[in-house]
Design a protein around this motif. Structure first.
Motif, PDB file in Angstrom:
ATOM      1  N   SER A 108       0.817  -1.211   0.000  1.00  0.00           N
ATOM      2  CA  SER A 108       0.000   0.000   0.000  1.00  0.00           C
ATOM      3  C   SER A 108       0.852   1.264   0.000  1.00  0.00           C
ATOM      4  CB  SER A 108      -0.914   0.009   1.228  1.00  0.00           C
ATOM      5  OG  SER A 108      -1.639   1.215   1.304  1.00  0.00           O
ATOM      6  N   THR A 109       0.325   2.311  -0.616  1.00  0.00           N
ATOM      7  CA  THR A 109       0.960   3.634  -0.568  1.00  0.00           C
ATOM      8  C   THR A 109       0.410   4.485   0.570  1.00  0.00           C
ATOM      9  OG1 THR A 109      -0.657   4.574  -2.108  1.00  0.00           O
ATOM     10  CG2 THR A 109       1.352   3.618  -3.057  1.00  0.00           C
ATOM     11  N   VAL A 110      -0.567   3.957   1.307  1.00  0.00           N
ATOM     12  CA  VAL A 110      -1.136   4.696   2.431  1.00  0.00           C
ATOM     13  C   VAL A 110      -0.107   4.828   3.548  1.00  0.00           C
ATOM     14  CG1 VAL A 110      -2.925   4.685   4.221  1.00  0.00           C
ATOM     15  CG2 VAL A 110      -3.482   3.944   1.895  1.00  0.00           C
ATOM     16  N   ASP A 111      -0.042   6.011   4.123  1.00  0.00           N
ATOM     17  CA  ASP A 111       0.834   6.253   5.267  1.00  0.00           C
ATOM     18  C   ASP A 111       0.052   5.916   6.540  1.00  0.00           C
ATOM     19  OD1 ASP A 111       2.668   7.122   7.119  1.00  0.00           O
ATOM     20  OD2 ASP A 111       2.374   9.258   6.718  1.00  0.00           O
ATOM     21  N   TYR A 112       0.199   4.687   7.007  1.00  0.00           N
ATOM     22  CA  TYR A 112      -0.486   4.250   8.218  1.00  0.00           C
ATOM     23  C   TYR A 112       0.321   4.673   9.445  1.00  0.00           C
ATOM     24  CZ  TYR A 112      -3.682   1.340   5.470  1.00  0.00           C
ATOM     25  OH  TYR A 112      -4.649   0.895   4.586  1.00  0.00           O
ATOM     26  N   GLN A 113      -0.371   5.295  10.397  1.00  0.00           N
ATOM     27  CA  GLN A 113       0.305   5.804  11.584  1.00  0.00           C
ATOM     28  C   GLN A 113      -0.474   5.470  12.845  1.00  0.00           C
ATOM     29  OE1 GLN A 113       1.594   9.885  11.590  1.00  0.00           O
ATOM     30  NE2 GLN A 113       1.804   9.979   9.352  1.00  0.00           N
ATOM     31  N   VAL A 114       0.264   5.226  13.927  1.00  0.00           N
ATOM     32  CA  VAL A 114      -0.340   5.143  15.252  1.00  0.00           C
ATOM     33  C   VAL A 114      -0.390   6.561  15.799  1.00  0.00           C
ATOM     34  CG1 VAL A 114      -0.158   4.221  17.589  1.00  0.00           C
ATOM     35  CG2 VAL A 114       0.613   2.843  15.634  1.00  0.00           C
ATOM     36  N   ALA A 115      -1.587   7.037  16.110  1.00  0.00           N
ATOM     37  CA  ALA A 115      -1.719   8.421  16.565  1.00  0.00           C
ATOM     38  C   ALA A 115      -2.981   8.590  17.386  1.00  0.00           C
ATOM     39  CB  ALA A 115      -1.737   9.382  15.378  1.00  0.00           C
ATOM     40  N   ASP A 116      -2.948   9.603  18.235  1.00  0.00           N
ATOM     41  CA  ASP A 116      -4.099  10.027  19.026  1.00  0.00           C
ATOM     42  C   ASP A 116      -4.622  11.311  18.389  1.00  0.00           C
ATOM     43  OD1 ASP A 116      -5.674  11.446  20.984  1.00  0.00           O
ATOM     44  OD2 ASP A 116      -4.830  10.161  22.534  1.00  0.00           O
ATOM     45  N   LEU A 117      -5.897  11.339  18.061  1.00  0.00           N
ATOM     46  CA  LEU A 117      -6.479  12.492  17.384  1.00  0.00           C
ATOM     47  C   LEU A 117      -6.213  13.799  18.114  1.00  0.00           C
ATOM     48  CD1 LEU A 117      -8.395  13.864  15.321  1.00  0.00           C
ATOM     49  CD2 LEU A 117     -10.299  13.175  16.798  1.00  0.00           C
ATOM     50  N   LEU A 118      -6.410  13.818  19.420  1.00  0.00           N
ATOM     51  CA  LEU A 118      -6.274  15.065  20.168  1.00  0.00           C
ATOM     52  C   LEU A 118      -4.822  15.530  20.230  1.00  0.00           C
ATOM     53  CD1 LEU A 118      -8.807  14.444  23.076  1.00  0.00           C
ATOM     54  CD2 LEU A 118      -9.137  15.732  20.960  1.00  0.00           C
ATOM     55  N   ASP A 119      -3.881  14.603  20.163  1.00  0.00           N
ATOM     56  CA  ASP A 119      -2.465  14.979  20.182  1.00  0.00           C
ATOM     57  C   ASP A 119      -1.956  15.386  18.801  1.00  0.00           C
ATOM     58  OD1 ASP A 119      -2.300  14.475  22.879  1.00  0.00           O
ATOM     59  OD2 ASP A 119      -1.581  12.416  22.623  1.00  0.00           O
ATOM     60  N   SER A 120      -2.527  14.796  17.745  1.00  0.00           N
ATOM     61  CA  SER A 120      -1.995  14.981  16.398  1.00  0.00           C
ATOM     62  C   SER A 120      -2.620  16.132  15.635  1.00  0.00           C
ATOM     63  CB  SER A 120      -2.194  13.691  15.586  1.00  0.00           C
ATOM     64  OG  SER A 120      -1.526  12.617  16.202  1.00  0.00           O
ATOM     65  N   THR A 143     -17.737  13.572  27.454  1.00  0.00           N
ATOM     66  CA  THR A 143     -16.776  14.453  28.115  1.00  0.00           C
ATOM     67  C   THR A 143     -15.674  14.923  27.155  1.00  0.00           C
ATOM     68  OG1 THR A 143     -15.587  12.488  28.882  1.00  0.00           O
ATOM     69  CG2 THR A 143     -17.156  13.498  30.403  1.00  0.00           C
ATOM     70  N   LEU A 144     -15.445  14.144  26.083  1.00  0.00           N
ATOM     71  CA  LEU A 144     -14.414  14.498  25.105  1.00  0.00           C
ATOM     72  C   LEU A 144     -14.984  15.125  23.838  1.00  0.00           C
ATOM     73  CD1 LEU A 144     -12.162  11.296  25.201  1.00  0.00           C
ATOM     74  CD2 LEU A 144     -11.739  13.478  26.342  1.00  0.00           C
ATOM     75  N   ARG A 145     -16.304  15.181  23.724  1.00  0.00           N
ATOM     76  CA  ARG A 145     -16.921  15.468  22.433  1.00  0.00           C
ATOM     77  C   ARG A 145     -16.526  16.819  21.859  1.00  0.00           C
ATOM     78  NH1 ARG A 145     -21.911  12.208  21.096  1.00  0.00           N
ATOM     79  NH2 ARG A 145     -20.126  10.816  21.228  1.00  0.00           N
ATOM     80  N   GLU A 146     -16.591  17.866  22.663  1.00  0.00           N
ATOM     81  CA  GLU A 146     -16.271  19.192  22.152  1.00  0.00           C
ATOM     82  C   GLU A 146     -14.838  19.257  21.640  1.00  0.00           C
ATOM     83  OE1 GLU A 146     -16.297  23.885  23.612  1.00  0.00           O
ATOM     84  OE2 GLU A 146     -17.285  22.336  24.830  1.00  0.00           O
ATOM     85  N   ASP A 147     -13.906  18.694  22.396  1.00  0.00           N
ATOM     86  CA  ASP A 147     -12.500  18.706  21.984  1.00  0.00           C
ATOM     87  C   ASP A 147     -12.288  17.873  20.717  1.00  0.00           C
ATOM     88  OD1 ASP A 147     -11.813  20.298  24.125  1.00  0.00           O
ATOM     89  OD2 ASP A 147     -11.170  18.622  25.389  1.00  0.00           O
ATOM     90  N   VAL A 148     -12.973  16.736  20.622  1.00  0.00           N
ATOM     91  CA  VAL A 148     -12.824  15.869  19.450  1.00  0.00           C
ATOM     92  C   VAL A 148     -13.365  16.549  18.195  1.00  0.00           C
ATOM     93  CG1 VAL A 148     -13.653  13.719  18.406  1.00  0.00           C
ATOM     94  CG2 VAL A 148     -12.792  13.711  20.742  1.00  0.00           C
ATOM     95  N   ILE A 149     -14.531  17.176  18.299  1.00  0.00           N
ATOM     96  CA  ILE A 149     -15.108  17.872  17.142  1.00  0.00           C
ATOM     97  C   ILE A 149     -14.206  19.019  16.706  1.00  0.00           C
ATOM     98  CG2 ILE A 149     -17.024  19.344  16.421  1.00  0.00           C
ATOM     99  CD1 ILE A 149     -18.862  17.496  18.056  1.00  0.00           C
ATOM    100  N   GLN A 189     -21.723  22.194  16.084  1.00  0.00           N
ATOM    101  CA  GLN A 189     -20.394  22.693  16.427  1.00  0.00           C
ATOM    102  C   GLN A 189     -19.494  22.763  15.189  1.00  0.00           C
ATOM    103  OE1 GLN A 189     -18.605  20.713  19.860  1.00  0.00           O
ATOM    104  NE2 GLN A 189     -20.641  20.379  20.724  1.00  0.00           N
ATOM    105  N   PHE A 190     -19.693  21.844  14.242  1.00  0.00           N
ATOM    106  CA  PHE A 190     -18.897  21.896  13.015  1.00  0.00           C
ATOM    107  C   PHE A 190     -19.175  23.189  12.250  1.00  0.00           C
ATOM    108  CE2 PHE A 190     -18.812  17.223  13.612  1.00  0.00           C
ATOM    109  CZ  PHE A 190     -17.448  17.026  13.512  1.00  0.00           C
ATOM    110  N   THR A 191     -20.440  23.606  12.210  1.00  0.00           N
ATOM    111  CA  THR A 191     -20.790  24.855  11.535  1.00  0.00           C
ATOM    112  C   THR A 191     -20.154  26.039  12.242  1.00  0.00           C
ATOM    113  OG1 THR A 191     -22.900  23.877  10.860  1.00  0.00           O
ATOM    114  CG2 THR A 191     -22.712  26.264  10.744  1.00  0.00           C
ATOM    115  N   ALA A 192     -20.188  26.024  13.561  1.00  0.00           N
ATOM    116  CA  ALA A 192     -19.595  27.116  14.334  1.00  0.00           C
ATOM    117  C   ALA A 192     -18.086  27.199  14.126  1.00  0.00           C
ATOM    118  CB  ALA A 192     -19.906  26.927  15.817  1.00  0.00           C
TER     119      ALA A 192
END
Length: 223
Positions: A108-120, A143-149, A189-192
């Motif tokens: 595959s040409t996909v760049d697969y990475q181990v990552a945490d969304l909030l850190d990356s 509890t994480l929703r706002e930060d994740v969005i 929140q996405f619109t905001a």
């Protein structure tokens, strides 16, 4: 193990993880315990999600565009984007899931990475022309929703597109879970954050007992 038994096991793992103050470690526990058996991963269908497939079939992809798959699981969505010509980055918080992707798609040409969304997110700010998020938000507690969005919205480039697949709920009351379906207030929140909702298509998942979901397409407003 039946699908219902798998769901119950996932709920127990997620609850145990939260009780320890960690909302995401259960993903790695689940992938490790599967020991290479895809039937033990309830969301692993080994095909691209139909909403993504339909979207790709309806678009002409420009060359040199970048794409990101959030919580890529076993890699089928990432590979579908790559086959359409995107330069794809795909990540998951589970090292076992990423190793599994690389094993399944060794060329595959996909760049697969181990990552945490909030850190990356800060390192990938506005980097991707197309971002695909399929049922990752709903797998994380409120509890994480706002930060994740906020983190997801920040990944989409100027005039970029976010394609989101999720369950939704018709109340603002906290749901039991996982999964924790999104409310309209949470979607707003996405619109905001500068994304405009362009389309919303209902989807019934036949593999998961015709559970209703929606496929939403957002586009970054020109700044």
């Amino acid at each position: 193990m039946s699908l219902e038994e798998l769901r119950q096991r996932v709920q127990k793992l997620a609850q145990a993880s939260q009780e320890k103050g960690d909302a995401t470690s259960w993903f790695e526990t689940l992938y490790q315990s599967a020991q290479g058996d895809t039937t033990q991963i309830p969301w692993a269908k080994l095909i691209p999600h139909p909403c993504l497939k339909n979207w790709l079939n309806s678009r002409r992809i420009q060359s040199n565009q970048t794409a990101l798959v959030i919580g890529c699981g076993l890699g089928d969505d990432a590979e579908a984007l790559s086959q359409k010509g995107y330069a794809v980055t795909a990540f998951d918080i589970s090292p076992t899931a990423i190793a599994w992707c690389r094993q399944r798609f060794p060329d595959s040409t996909v760049d697969y990475q181990v990552a945490d969304l909030l850190d990356s997110a800060k390192n990938w700010a506005k980097k991707f022309d197309f971002v695909f998020e399929c049922r990752t938000i709903q797998a994380l507690p409120l509890t994480l929703r706002e930060d994740v969005i906020r983190a997801i919205a920040a990944l989409v480039s100027s005039q970029g597109i976010l394609l989101l697949v999720t369950r939704i709920r018709d109340t603002e009351d906290p749901p039991s879970g996982p999964p924790w379906p999104l409310s309209e207030k949470e979607l707003n929140q996405f619109t905001a954050l500068g994304l405009e909702e362009k389309s919303r298509q209902p989807y019934l998942d036949p593999i998961n007992g015709m559970i209703p979901q929606v496929c939403l397409e957002y586009e970054t407003l020109i700044s």
